[in-house]
Design a protein around this motif. Structure first.
Motif, PDB file in Angstrom:
ATOM      1  N   TYR A 188       0.835  -1.203   0.000  1.00  0.00           N
ATOM      2  CA  TYR A 188       0.000   0.000   0.000  1.00  0.00           C
ATOM      3  C   TYR A 188       0.875   1.261   0.000  1.00  0.00           C
ATOM      4  N   LEU A 189       1.921   1.270   0.824  1.00  0.00           N
ATOM      5  CA  LEU A 189       2.828   2.415   0.863  1.00  0.00           C
ATOM      6  C   LEU A 189       3.504   2.617  -0.485  1.00  0.00           C
ATOM      7  N   ALA A 190       3.902   1.507  -1.115  1.00  0.00           N
ATOM      8  CA  ALA A 190       4.546   1.598  -2.425  1.00  0.00           C
ATOM      9  C   ALA A 190       3.591   2.182  -3.462  1.00  0.00           C
ATOM     10  N   MET A 191       2.338   1.780  -3.407  1.00  0.00           N
ATOM     11  CA  MET A 191       1.360   2.332  -4.349  1.00  0.00           C
ATOM     12  C   MET A 191       1.148   3.821  -4.100  1.00  0.00           C
ATOM     13  N   GLY A 192       1.135   4.220  -2.832  1.00  0.00           N
ATOM     14  CA  GLY A 192       0.995   5.632  -2.513  1.00  0.00           C
ATOM     15  C   GLY A 192       2.151   6.455  -3.052  1.00  0.00           C
ATOM     16  N   VAL A 193       3.376   5.957  -2.892  1.00  0.00           N
ATOM     17  CA  VAL A 193       4.551   6.644  -3.441  1.00  0.00           C
ATOM     18  C   VAL A 193       4.456   6.703  -4.964  1.00  0.00           C
ATOM     19  N   GLY A 194       3.964   5.630  -5.569  1.00  0.00           N
ATOM     20  CA  GLY A 194       3.787   5.623  -7.021  1.00  0.00           C
ATOM     21  C   GLY A 194       2.842   6.719  -7.477  1.00  0.00           C
ATOM     22  N   ASP A 210      13.472  27.333 -17.570  1.00  0.00           N
ATOM     23  CA  ASP A 210      14.005  26.988 -16.256  1.00  0.00           C
ATOM     24  C   ASP A 210      14.266  25.491 -16.197  1.00  0.00           C
ATOM     25  N   GLY A 211      15.541  25.108 -16.110  1.00  0.00           N
ATOM     26  CA  GLY A 211      15.903  23.698 -16.109  1.00  0.00           C
ATOM     27  C   GLY A 211      15.348  22.924 -14.937  1.00  0.00           C
ATOM     28  N   ARG A 212      14.959  23.633 -13.874  1.00  0.00           N
ATOM     29  CA  ARG A 212      14.406  22.940 -12.714  1.00  0.00           C
ATOM     30  C   ARG A 212      13.075  22.273 -13.028  1.00  0.00           C
ATOM     31  N   PHE A 213      12.422  22.685 -14.099  1.00  0.00           N
ATOM     32  CA  PHE A 213      11.125  22.115 -14.449  1.00  0.00           C
ATOM     33  C   PHE A 213      11.197  21.226 -15.687  1.00  0.00           C
ATOM     34  N   SER A 214      12.398  20.828 -16.039  1.00  0.00           N
ATOM     35  CA  SER A 214      12.528  19.867 -17.124  1.00  0.00           C
ATOM     36  C   SER A 214      11.818  18.576 -16.736  1.00  0.00           C
ATOM     37  N   PRO A 215      10.985  18.022 -17.612  1.00  0.00           N
ATOM     38  CA  PRO A 215      10.236  16.802 -17.260  1.00  0.00           C
ATOM     39  C   PRO A 215      11.046  15.519 -17.445  1.00  0.00           C
ATOM     40  N   LEU A 216      12.307  15.639 -17.865  1.00  0.00           N
ATOM     41  CA  LEU A 216      13.085  14.438 -18.150  1.00  0.00           C
ATOM     42  C   LEU A 216      13.256  13.565 -16.914  1.00  0.00           C
ATOM     43  N   LEU A 217      13.757  14.145 -15.837  1.00  0.00           N
ATOM     44  CA  LEU A 217      13.986  13.356 -14.629  1.00  0.00           C
ATOM     45  C   LEU A 217      12.680  12.837 -14.021  1.00  0.00           C
ATOM     46  N   PRO A 218      11.615  13.658 -13.915  1.00  0.00           N
ATOM     47  CA  PRO A 218      10.342  13.090 -13.432  1.00  0.00           C
ATOM     48  C   PRO A 218       9.818  11.955 -14.309  1.00  0.00           C
ATOM     49  N   SER A 219      10.020  12.052 -15.624  1.00  0.00           N
ATOM     50  CA  SER A 219       9.575  10.970 -16.513  1.00  0.00           C
ATOM     51  C   SER A 219      10.387   9.704 -16.278  1.00  0.00           C
ATOM     52  N   LEU A 220      11.692   9.863 -16.056  1.00  0.00           N
ATOM     53  CA  LEU A 220      12.530   8.704 -15.731  1.00  0.00           C
ATOM     54  C   LEU A 220      12.114   8.094 -14.398  1.00  0.00           C
ATOM     55  N   LEU A 221      11.757   8.948 -13.446  1.00  0.00           N
ATOM     56  CA  LEU A 221      11.258   8.453 -12.159  1.00  0.00           C
ATOM     57  C   LEU A 221       9.999   7.618 -12.344  1.00  0.00           C
ATOM     58  N   LEU A 222       9.109   8.083 -13.199  1.00  0.00           N
ATOM     59  CA  LEU A 222       7.865   7.355 -13.454  1.00  0.00           C
ATOM     60  C   LEU A 222       8.153   5.995 -14.079  1.00  0.00           C
ATOM     61  N   ALA A 259       5.393  13.949 -12.066  1.00  0.00           N
ATOM     62  CA  ALA A 259       5.572  13.955 -13.516  1.00  0.00           C
ATOM     63  C   ALA A 259       4.523  14.827 -14.201  1.00  0.00           C
ATOM     64  N   LEU A 260       3.280  14.737 -13.749  1.00  0.00           N
ATOM     65  CA  LEU A 260       2.215  15.538 -14.358  1.00  0.00           C
ATOM     66  C   LEU A 260       2.448  17.039 -14.154  1.00  0.00           C
ATOM     67  N   VAL A 261       2.821  17.421 -12.928  1.00  0.00           N
ATOM     68  CA  VAL A 261       3.070  18.842 -12.652  1.00  0.00           C
ATOM     69  C   VAL A 261       4.263  19.336 -13.458  1.00  0.00           C
ATOM     70  N   ALA A 262       5.326  18.518 -13.554  1.00  0.00           N
ATOM     71  CA  ALA A 262       6.512  18.916 -14.310  1.00  0.00           C
ATOM     72  C   ALA A 262       6.170  19.152 -15.778  1.00  0.00           C
ATOM     73  N   TRP A 263       5.436  18.231 -16.369  1.00  0.00           N
ATOM     74  CA  TRP A 263       5.070  18.386 -17.779  1.00  0.00           C
ATOM     75  C   TRP A 263       4.152  19.591 -17.970  1.00  0.00           C
ATOM     76  N   ARG A 264       3.229  19.791 -17.052  1.00  0.00           N
ATOM     77  CA  ARG A 264       2.299  20.920 -17.184  1.00  0.00           C
ATOM     78  C   ARG A 264       3.049  22.244 -17.175  1.00  0.00           C
ATOM     79  N   ASN A 265       3.958  22.401 -16.231  1.00  0.00           N
ATOM     80  CA  ASN A 265       4.693  23.660 -16.141  1.00  0.00           C
ATOM     81  C   ASN A 265       5.705  23.813 -17.274  1.00  0.00           C
TER      82      ASN A 265
END
Length: 370
Positions: free
Chosen positions: A103-109, A130-142, A116-122
């Motif tokens: 359950y905890l793992a699903m919550g973290v997921g 602004d490189g801080r909002f590049s979606p590359l790393l959040p997408s890799l995390l996903l 990832a959604l917020v990164a892509w939206r911004n």
């Protein structure tokens, strides 16, 4: 069942999401990342607790428990298995530990999906410069969290096969490392001394060697080799005991067996334990030297002090685990210490690679999207 599990994962994420959205921090994207980092650390600690209490097969199927979404609905099946084998892998207690971990793992997921959604939206709207909002790393995390879920399933279906369990651990720690880097990228930092770049190579080397040591530690844990040597600094009264490296480090085999299906010998377990123990001195020496150098540099003192404290704690819990014959609390703490060391080294690596003027130039970014 799948719908129930999905709803459980969403419910597990609602509290941290509510904490983020109702916080006074105007940069809620940064807040979301830090909250997810904190919960990922907690998940790794609870994963260690799950493994060390032999609860990895508390529910012998995946993703549910005997085809149900929780142990309450599966209580009859669990009780029957426990009655047939009271000290076996399936008990009511172990089933709950295993399912809470899921359950905890699903919550973290769910939280990583949100990042990832917020990164892509911004990124698509206004923050591309602004490189801080590049979606590359959040997408890799996903992508990584999806892979981690697959290895979680294989951990159960392949009955705790050591290479699968160890890889599951390493992927979890990779998630932690990537989240730490992402969190560092969003945060403000004190200016770092211009000559801190001299630590880039040793800091990177320390991070890589720690990764090797964590893999060795995972191999010790998944093969139940923690008590293969009960004396220190010797092992079985000698510096180099009888060891079987070939079978001990044969990767594709079942738990407690050699690749040919025979029972794993004690010399093989000794080889696993001795290698992890010996390599620890290399890691301690390099991390200690790195912290000693960094503590003299502007902008790195706090990170260096934390790093020194963490490496001392890790050495102490490792030794205590041997002398006190592997108490559960210390074993979990030792796993947590490895995760903390990884997090601190990632942060230090970020700082020594950060341009000296970056920290002073940064200002908070206000995101209505977050």
């Amino acid at each position: 069942m799948l719908i129930q599990l999905a709803l459980t994962g969403i419910l597990a994420a609602l509290v941290p999401l509510a904490v983020v959205w109702t916080s006074s921090d105007r940069n809620k994207y940064r807040k979301l990342i830090w909250v997810t980092l904190f919960l990922t650390f907690d998940l790794i600690m609870f994963g260690a607790f799950t493994r060390l209490t032999d609860s990895g097969l508390g529910c012998p199927d995946w993703p549910g428990c005997y085809g149900h979404a929780d142990p309450v609905q599966a209580h009859a099946h669990i009780s029957a298995a426990e009655a047939a084998m009271p000290s076996g892998p399936v008990t009511v207690k172990k089933a709950w530990i295993e399912m809470i971990h899921r359950y905890l793992a699903m919550g973290v997921g769910v939280l990583i999906v949100s990042i990832a959604l917020v990164a892509w939206r911004n990124w698509l709207r206004s923050a591309r410069a602004d490189g801080r909002f590049s979606p590359l790393l959040p997408s890799l995390l996903l992508a990584l969290v999806c892979l981690q879920g697959a290895f979680g399933a294989w951990t159960v279906t392949l009955k705790l096969q050591p290479i699968i369990v160890t890889t599951h651990l390493l992927l979890g720690l990779s998630l932690l490392a990537m989240l730490a880097w992402l969190a560092a990228r969003q945060s403000e930092h004190a200016p770092v001394a211009a000559y801190a770049h001299a630590l880039r190579v040793p800091a990177g080397a320390a991070l890589m060697l720690l990764g090797v040591q964590i893999a060795l530690g995972g191999w010790v844990s998944t093969n139940y080799a923690a008590l293969a040597c009960l004396d220190f600094p010797l092992c079985h009264g000698t510096a180099i005991p009888e060891m079987d490296f070939a079978n001990g480090f044969s990767l594709w085999r079942h738990l407690g067996r050699t690749a040919s299906g025979e029972f794993l010998s004690f010399p093989a377990l000794t080889a696993i334990h001795w290698t992890h123990r010996t390599f620890a001195f290399v890691v301690v020496a390099l991390v200690g030297w790195l912290a000693h150098k960094a503590i003299r540099m502007a902008g790195l003192q706090n990170a260096a002090r934390w790093l020194l404290a963490a490496i001392v704690m890790q050495l102490a819990t490792g030794l205590a685990t041997i002398f006190l014959k592997w108490p559960l609390v210390l074993a979990v703490a030792h796993n947590g210490g490895a995760a903390l060391l990884l997090l601190l080294l990632v942060m230090l690596n970020y700082k020594v690679r950060m341009p000296a003027q970056m920290a002073s130039d940064r200002s908070p970014i206000h995101l209505s999207a977050a």
